[in-house]
Design a protein around this motif. Sequence first.
Motif, PDB file in Angstrom:
ATOM      1  N   ARG A 275       0.832  -1.209   0.000  1.00  0.00           N
ATOM      2  CA  ARG A 275       0.000   0.000   0.000  1.00  0.00           C
ATOM      3  C   ARG A 275       0.862   1.253   0.000  1.00  0.00           C
ATOM      4  O   ARG A 275       0.345   2.357   0.079  1.00  0.00           O
ATOM      5  N   ARG A 276       2.163   1.043  -0.080  1.00  0.00           N
ATOM      6  CA  ARG A 276       3.092   2.171  -0.095  1.00  0.00           C
ATOM      7  C   ARG A 276       3.933   2.102  -1.356  1.00  0.00           C
ATOM      8  O   ARG A 276       4.000   1.073  -2.024  1.00  0.00           O
ATOM      9  N   THR A 277       4.583   3.185  -1.675  1.00  0.00           N
ATOM     10  CA  THR A 277       5.454   3.216  -2.847  1.00  0.00           C
ATOM     11  C   THR A 277       6.704   2.380  -2.585  1.00  0.00           C
ATOM     12  O   THR A 277       7.042   2.080  -1.438  1.00  0.00           O
ATOM     13  N   ALA A 278       7.393   2.034  -3.671  1.00  0.00           N
ATOM     14  CA  ALA A 278       8.573   1.187  -3.539  1.00  0.00           C
ATOM     15  C   ALA A 278       9.669   1.874  -2.727  1.00  0.00           C
ATOM     16  O   ALA A 278      10.449   1.215  -2.045  1.00  0.00           O
ATOM     17  N   ALA A 279       9.736   3.206  -2.786  1.00  0.00           N
ATOM     18  CA  ALA A 279      10.777   3.919  -2.046  1.00  0.00           C
ATOM     19  C   ALA A 279      10.574   3.847  -0.543  1.00  0.00           C
ATOM     20  O   ALA A 279      11.518   4.060   0.221  1.00  0.00           O
ATOM     21  N   ASN A 280       9.353   3.543  -0.095  1.00  0.00           N
ATOM     22  CA  ASN A 280       9.065   3.500   1.338  1.00  0.00           C
ATOM     23  C   ASN A 280       9.017   2.085   1.891  1.00  0.00           C
ATOM     24  O   ASN A 280       8.686   1.901   3.059  1.00  0.00           O
ATOM     25  N   VAL A 281       9.314   1.081   1.072  1.00  0.00           N
ATOM     26  CA  VAL A 281       9.323  -0.304   1.538  1.00  0.00           C
ATOM     27  C   VAL A 281      10.721  -0.633   2.033  1.00  0.00           C
ATOM     28  O   VAL A 281      11.702  -0.522   1.290  1.00  0.00           O
ATOM     29  N   ALA A 282      10.824  -1.033   3.285  1.00  0.00           N
ATOM     30  CA  ALA A 282      12.144  -1.223   3.896  1.00  0.00           C
ATOM     31  C   ALA A 282      12.837  -2.477   3.395  1.00  0.00           C
ATOM     32  O   ALA A 282      14.055  -2.579   3.443  1.00  0.00           O
ATOM     33  N   GLY A 283      12.104  -3.465   2.908  1.00  0.00           N
ATOM     34  CA  GLY A 283      12.710  -4.740   2.543  1.00  0.00           C
ATOM     35  C   GLY A 283      13.582  -4.689   1.308  1.00  0.00           C
ATOM     36  O   GLY A 283      14.324  -5.633   1.035  1.00  0.00           O
ATOM     37  N   THR A 284      13.500  -3.638   0.517  1.00  0.00           N
ATOM     38  CA  THR A 284      14.277  -3.569  -0.725  1.00  0.00           C
ATOM     39  C   THR A 284      15.314  -2.460  -0.707  1.00  0.00           C
ATOM     40  O   THR A 284      15.761  -2.025  -1.763  1.00  0.00           O
ATOM     41  N   LYS A 285      15.732  -2.021   0.445  1.00  0.00           N
ATOM     42  CA  LYS A 285      16.627  -0.866   0.524  1.00  0.00           C
ATOM     43  C   LYS A 285      18.070  -1.231   0.814  1.00  0.00           C
ATOM     44  O   LYS A 285      18.818  -0.412   1.341  1.00  0.00           O
ATOM     45  N   SER A 286      18.479  -2.427   0.497  1.00  0.00           N
ATOM     46  CA  SER A 286      19.858  -2.819   0.752  1.00  0.00           C
ATOM     47  C   SER A 286      20.316  -3.788  -0.329  1.00  0.00           C
ATOM     48  O   SER A 286      19.512  -4.377  -1.046  1.00  0.00           O
ATOM     49  N   PHE A 287      21.646  -3.932  -0.427  1.00  0.00           N
ATOM     50  CA  PHE A 287      22.259  -4.827  -1.406  1.00  0.00           C
ATOM     51  C   PHE A 287      22.739  -6.095  -0.700  1.00  0.00           C
ATOM     52  O   PHE A 287      23.445  -6.017   0.304  1.00  0.00           O
ATOM     53  N   ASN A 288      22.383  -7.245  -1.250  1.00  0.00           N
ATOM     54  CA  ASN A 288      22.776  -8.521  -0.657  1.00  0.00           C
ATOM     55  C   ASN A 288      24.023  -9.114  -1.285  1.00  0.00           C
ATOM     56  O   ASN A 288      24.565 -10.088  -0.765  1.00  0.00           O
ATOM     57  N   THR A 289      24.459  -8.587  -2.415  1.00  0.00           N
ATOM     58  CA  THR A 289      25.608  -9.165  -3.102  1.00  0.00           C
ATOM     59  C   THR A 289      26.399  -8.055  -3.789  1.00  0.00           C
ATOM     60  O   THR A 289      25.824  -7.079  -4.283  1.00  0.00           O
ATOM     61  N   LEU A 290      27.732  -8.181  -3.764  1.00  0.00           N
ATOM     62  CA  LEU A 290      28.651  -7.217  -4.366  1.00  0.00           C
ATOM     63  C   LEU A 290      29.693  -7.952  -5.196  1.00  0.00           C
ATOM     64  O   LEU A 290      30.019  -9.114  -4.920  1.00  0.00           O
ATOM     65  N   ALA A 291      30.214  -7.254  -6.209  1.00  0.00           N
ATOM     66  CA  ALA A 291      31.279  -7.824  -7.032  1.00  0.00           C
ATOM     67  C   ALA A 291      32.094  -6.692  -7.642  1.00  0.00           C
ATOM     68  O   ALA A 291      31.527  -5.735  -8.186  1.00  0.00           O
TER      69      ALA A 291
END
Length: 891
Positions: free
Chosen positions: A564-580
């Motif tokens: 019910r909120r925009t993607a910018a306000n969803v906490a579950g997608t605000k980080s990176f799980n993998t780097l290279a």
Amino acid sequence: MKTDFRFSNLLGTVYSRGNLLFTPDGNSLLSPVGNRVTVFDLVNNKSHTLPFSHRRNIARLALNPRGNLLLSIDDDGHAILTNVPRRIVLYHFSLRGAVTALTFAPSGRHFAVAIGRQIEVWHTPSTPEAGTDGELEFAPFVRHRVYTGHFDVVQSFDWSSDSRFFLSASKDLTARIWSLDPEEAFVPTTLAGHKQAVRGAWFSKDQETIYTASKDGAVFQWKYLPPHDADPDDEDIEDDQMRWRIAKRHYFMQAPAHVSCAAYHAPSNLLVAGFSNGVFGIYEMPDFNAIHNLSISQTPISHLTISPTGAWLAFGSTATGQLLVWDWQSESHILKQSAHHDALNALVYSPSGSQIITTADDGKIKVWDTGSGFCSVTFTEHSSGVTAAQYAKRGHVLFTASLDGSVRAWDLLRYRNFRTFTAPSRLSFTSLAVDPAGEVVCAGSLDSFDIHIWSVQTGQLLDRLSGHEGPVSTLAFTPDGSSLVSGSWDKTVRIWSIFARTQTSEPIQLQADVLCVATRPDGKQIAVSTLDGAVTFWSVNDALQTQGVDGRRDASGGRKLTDRRTAANVAGTKSFNTLAYSADGSCVLAGGNSKFICLYEVTSGVLLKKFTVSVNLSIEGTQEFLNSRNLTAAGARDLIDMQGEASDLEDRIDKSLPGAQRGDAGERKTRPAVRVTGVAFSPTGRSFCAASTEGLLVYSLDSGVVFDPFDLDVDVTPASTLKTLNQGEYLKALAMAFRLNSPQLIKKVYEATPVSDIPLVVRDLPEVYLGRLMRFIAGQIEGGPHLEFGLKWSESIVVVWGRTLRDKRGEFEEEVRLLRRAVEGVGREVKRIGERELWEVEFLLAQKPMAQKGVAMQRRIDDVVARQIQGDEDVEDDDADDDEGEWMGLD
């Protein structure tokens, strides 16, 4: 570093749902993979994915008789017309409904499409090759006619050879005959008599017979006959008494399994049926002689098709993601591929860059060939999800960590598991690291706060590193092997000197839980991703932060159906799980639980580019905006369970298990969410791959750029280049070809250069063209026929430019690795051929003395015969007789 990476191929998934198609020549197979289409070249053993993508999963494919136009339609009825040889999208069109059947007429002028129980025939859009003015049409899709009469969903079509009539098979237990245009004295005919849904209806080659197959395993043969009680000798039977009537009835006898799909090949009179228990049968019509029945899986066969020649059969299974091409005459596999059954967890490139290894929650490890796109081997020894993988820098050894509590070492030359490492207590390992020398392997777990270290040679547990106060989430060795970097949920990163006399650790305090750690190729810097969305860069020697990036806004992706909120306000997608890190260490690639992959420049922390993983709306987390029309009082429309309203009984029965949505073999009714679980750059730096929900996405710099002029001048043309080449000015011609960047022209100049002039051309070549020449030579060595010629060019480059390549290692590192991989590949191939042909070579060498003796014997016989012809009949040659007896085996 170049950043114009483009999508080039999709690995890890070979079939999802929909229908399979053979090209008219029968050499390639088209398979729908989610919202994309993959083309498998069965003759050259290669595959590629077409560059376009739908907004939903593809439901149906159709290829015109010429094989140059592909019509693909997704679940929403959105159609895309593509030029297959050029891989260019021509038109977009919406059919405004879910499509259940689709096929082109043999003439190629029309195509029939089933939208529910309604049939529509459309004119095929003209192409620039066929148009009078060479331009695309403004309104290409023109509907010809609409046919109604069925009472349930239409499942298949079959056209007559003259494209005047077509058959439709429906779930309403009937098949119907339709005419494309109104015909005199023709009335649409209904073929009724089946007791369950009709899977398919087909014309015979002479069009005197119709075959229909139903779900319950019945096959009816229809002929145009008079009434049963009519006199067969009566020639005065009126035309209005003639009807399509059932001439014979046949049954597959596969109960309790039912027919899930069927196909008929008219030229060879072959009927192939696939059943719900994974068995398929091949029958010869019209006598219904069973050729053979085989089982390919334990799950239903979703779709099958027959090649134009009738020799190959293609099968697809949605439940297992399996694709199989079978040669029924030789009873051998032409292609056998299957995807991971569950979500991908990790990926790693081999040191040569020719292979990609993927691991998944299904406990399988698959090795994919980057050149062909096929899976070469699958390991199934792990009994639970495989969470991490690491390739040893030396040798062909792969290490994997699993939730089953084991770390395994794999020999990728003999394809076997030669070492298994376990902890004293049962732990679920989630992170893994191997030192560059391949002597020790380290693993971390979410169940324990310690890092376990084993010896690869003995398999014994050497040590357990204590210091973290939370689960260890990530591990990485520095390239020189002197330090081990570990990240934990206790908000710290520790740098361990495990090979020193005193195993000390340097703790680095961060602001949030550590998710991933990556080390720069030179070993002087590490990148750390934390739960608050930050990516920080630290110096290994000083343990000081050098740069930092706030990636919360970049990492936030699309919204889910329940949001019910925009993607910018969803906490579950605000980080990176993998780097290279990139090959030169100047950029870092980051991915997480969103549909974006971000490429950052390390020094300035600038976001260089964002790559969209998927736009498929059939996956959670790809929507940009919330559509209020899809929201009801009961929740999102797509999440409402409509299984109880299905028309078929087996579809209404709910066999799924409650509880967790992942982790066991139970069937789950969930929508997959878009996420990126692993990213990795290739050793050459020319491409990178990402493990995502849809499969293994490969992005490359070499993705079909045909004309990319470099330092172009008015006088540089293909004609002037060929003229310069004919004059013997090979260096100038080569430079002009590189300026035009035409692969065909470069190849012509390359092959026309004499071997004696190669060192001179390489010596005087400007440095600006050196990288392009090395990349071209590497490609010619790998795919060209002139191996020794390519090796001569490589030798000249190393001799002349060796010092420059060493001093400017960062600039030419990609090209050097490409050339090295090509040369090593030639060495391996020559060694393999030599080992395979060893006995034949020894046999031929053993024949040499015998052949020499035979030649000498033949000369003596010729001498005797010549003297006898001259009249010297008293000549006797005792030696010749003795030798002849010995040669003939008479002595």
